[in-house]
Design a protein around this motif. Structure first.
Motif, PDB file in Angstrom:
ATOM      1  N   HIS A 277       0.782  -1.047  -0.020  1.00 37.09           N
ATOM      2  CA  HIS A 277      -0.323  -0.204   0.140  1.00 37.09           C
ATOM      3  C   HIS A 277       0.863   1.163   0.028  1.00 37.09           C
ATOM      4  CE1 HIS A 277       0.625   0.263   4.343  1.00 37.09           C
ATOM      5  NE2 HIS A 277       1.527  -0.593   4.467  1.00 37.09           N
TER       6      HIS A 277
ATOM      7  N   ASP B 189       6.527   2.617   5.816  1.00 35.42           N
ATOM      8  CA  ASP B 189       5.357   1.187   5.925  1.00 35.42           C
ATOM      9  C   ASP B 189       4.306   1.552   4.969  1.00 35.42           C
ATOM     10  OD1 ASP B 189       3.368   0.486   6.779  1.00 35.42           O
ATOM     11  OD2 ASP B 189       2.891   1.037   7.815  1.00 35.42           O
ATOM     12  N   GLY B 190       4.097  -0.375   4.055  1.00 34.03           N
ATOM     13  CA  GLY B 190       3.589   0.081   2.384  1.00 34.03           C
ATOM     14  C   GLY B 190       4.299   0.779   1.490  1.00 34.03           C
TER      15      GLY B 190
ATOM     16  N   GLU C 232      -4.882   0.710   2.687  1.00 32.39           N
ATOM     17  CA  GLU C 232      -4.624  -0.106   4.044  1.00 32.39           C
ATOM     18  C   GLU C 232      -4.720  -0.023   4.716  1.00 32.39           C
ATOM     19  OE1 GLU C 232      -2.724  -3.101   6.200  1.00 32.39           O
ATOM     20  OE2 GLU C 232      -1.762  -1.706   6.132  1.00 32.39           O
ATOM     21  N   GLU C 233      -4.308   0.993   5.612  1.00 36.20           N
ATOM     22  CA  GLU C 233      -4.087   0.984   7.229  1.00 36.20           C
ATOM     23  C   GLU C 233      -5.755   1.779   7.496  1.00 36.20           C
ATOM     24  OE1 GLU C 233      -1.651   1.144   8.585  1.00 36.20           O
ATOM     25  OE2 GLU C 233      -0.130   0.955   7.738  1.00 36.20           O
TER      26      GLU C 233
ATOM     27  N   HIS D 134       7.529  -6.204   3.144  1.00 37.92           N
ATOM     28  CA  HIS D 134       6.007  -5.387   4.470  1.00 37.92           C
ATOM     29  C   HIS D 134       7.641  -4.820   5.123  1.00 37.92           C
ATOM     30  CE1 HIS D 134       4.156  -2.481   6.768  1.00 37.92           C
ATOM     31  NE2 HIS D 134       2.882  -2.881   6.132  1.00 37.92           N
TER      32      HIS D 134
ATOM     33  N   GLN E 160       8.494  -4.375  10.542  1.00 42.44           N
ATOM     34  CA  GLN E 160       7.624  -3.558  11.766  1.00 42.44           C
ATOM     35  C   GLN E 160       7.499  -4.087  13.672  1.00 42.44           C
ATOM     36  OE1 GLN E 160       3.807  -3.221   9.540  1.00 42.44           O
ATOM     37  NE2 GLN E 160       3.348  -1.536  10.159  1.00 42.44           N
TER      38      GLN E 160
ATOM     39  N   HIS F 175      -2.068  -7.059   6.834  1.00 43.18           N
ATOM     40  CA  HIS F 175      -1.573  -6.374   5.669  1.00 43.18           C
ATOM     41  C   HIS F 175      -1.925  -6.900   5.018  1.00 43.18           C
ATOM     42  CE1 HIS F 175       1.949  -5.635   7.997  1.00 43.18           C
ATOM     43  NE2 HIS F 175       2.657  -6.690   8.192  1.00 43.18           N
TER      44      HIS F 175
END
Ligand SMILES: [Zn+2]
Length: 413
Positions: free
Chosen positions: A82, A93-94, A127-128, A193, A196, A361
């Motif tokens: 994403h 992130d993404g 996505e978030e 990804h 995290q 995800h």
């Protein structure tokens, strides 16, 4: 193409993309259907075209690049992630997954590789789910699980629905179902990804190969008692909601500790009403988030919570409700893709570790229907969803080489 050159290309893309934020100097804020999202999509479309891909944007706002294969009848191989972010999030992130998928296409082009089937690279919208309290919008639309009603139902804090946000972004939400890919049209999907989490960084790993995305169950529990005077109501004559609720809450983490398979359980929110120092609590709400590779562990903890609520709330003399917010079963990664990537890591001498993903995800949404796999890159000290989120560009480069090797193999069949 040397690893230094690949590192340079990825660094240039990510350095450019991190400028598309609504909070310059304070992390990445790229919410869906905003100017920042539009700028990121335009840049991704540009570098996809430069990589020799046919580019289009679908009805959900996903940006898609296609490297045509010899046989259009065969289901495609898809990679991506994403391009949206949380508020004041990190620069990787993404978006790093979208960039590395494009980088894999560039490496195929550099090698003059002609695929048997289509290679499809995707940047997913939203996505978030932070803006509308949802998630996996773009990937869900591709799987056919988003419709016009959905777009009208969910609204952001200003009362703007997904439907209205799409219109002002230049999309037609009435056509959302056109974003669906026919069953059988995608053979396999891979997502890169950032981890995290702290595991790869702590163990000095360069690459993570994911074997499973954990299942998740989320609940909002409301325990009802009665508000009374804290001084004049004897202990045996009160209906204290916080007393009953916390007797249950206090056991949840220990139940998770008893389990294996990376089982975790979290109560992240406890709210009391009316919330006065001298008032017996009338209503106590708390959240439960349970995750594990083993769905039985999740179900068992959820059942124990229900049983404990039955007991404690009955003893208190009140009532309770459970609102189920989310139930997702674990998704196991495609063994063939995992094996190909593991072999390649060994051959290239990369330090790698096989691990589960504790976060959901786009691969989780897509994995409900299609064989998926994930590759992780280390997150410095495990930090993410904050401005200090960091991964070395050279780690992305190494992962992109593994992705390219996987693509070559799958696209030759
Ligand atoms: Zn993400």
């Amino acid at each position: 193409m040397s690893i230094e050159n690949i590192t340079g290309r990825i660094a240039k893309d990510l350095e450019t993309l991190k400028q598309f934020t609504a909070t310059p100097g304070d992390g990445c804020t790229r919410l869906p259907f905003t100017k920042e999202a539009r700028d990121a999509v335009n840049y991704l479309a540009k570098i996809m075209a430069e990589a020799g891909l046919e580019v289009h944007e679908d009805a959900a706002g996903n940006v898609i690049g296609v490297l045509r294969g010899e046989n259009q009848e065969l289901p495609c191989i898809m990679m991506g992630s994403h391009f949206d972010s949380v508020v004041n999030g990190g620069d990787f992130d993404g978006i790093a997954g979208a960039v590395c998928a494009i980088e894999a296409a560039r490496q195929l082009k550099d090698a003059g590789f002609v695929p048997k089937r289509n290679f499809v690279v995707v940047g997913f919208m939203d996505e978030e789910g932070l803006r509308f309290g949802t998630g996996y919008f773009g990937s869900g639309a591709m799987m056919g699980t988003r419709d016009v009603e959905y777009c009208k139902h969910y609204k952001d804090n200003s009362g703007v629905s997904i439907y209205d946000a799409m219109v002002s972004y230049g999309l037609d939400p009435e056509k959302i179902e056109e974003a669906k890919w026919e069953d059988g049209s995608i053979a396999k999907f891979l997502e890169l990804h950032i981890e995290q989490g702290p595991v790869l960084d702590a163990e000095n790993m360069e690459v993570g190969l994911v074997d499973c995305i954990v299942g998740i169950q989320r609940y909002m529990v409301t325990v009802n008692g009665r508000a009374d005077h804290a001084g004049t109501t004897p202990m045996d004559m009160r209906y204290d909601a916080v007393d009953a609720a916390t007797k249950v809450v206090s056991k949840i983490a220990d139940w998770a500790r008893e389990k294996a398979d990376g089982t975790v359980a979290t109560t992240g929110l406890i709210k009391t009403t009316p919330g006065g120092m001298n008032i017996v609590c009338e209503k106590c709400e708390f959240t439960v988030d349970i995750r594990s590779k083993n769905n039985d562990n999740i179900n068992d903890i959820a059942n124990r919570i229900r049983a404990a609520l039955d007991k404690e709330v009955a003893a208190m003399g009140g009532s309770y409700e459970i609102d189920t917010k989310l139930v997702i079963t674990p998704v196991f990664m495609d063994k063939e893709m995992l094996d190909i990537m593991e072999e390649d890591c060994k051959e290239k001498g990369y330090n790698y570790k096989i691990l589960p993903s504790g976060a959901g995800h786009d691969a989780l949404e897509i994995g409900q229907k299609i064989p998926v796999s994930m590759i992780f890159t280390p997150s410095k000290e495990g930090r993410s969803h904050c401005p200090v989120e960091f991964t070395k560009y050279s780690d992305f480069a190494k992962a992109s080489v593994i992705m390219t090797g996987l693509a070559k193999k799958l696209l030759s069949e």
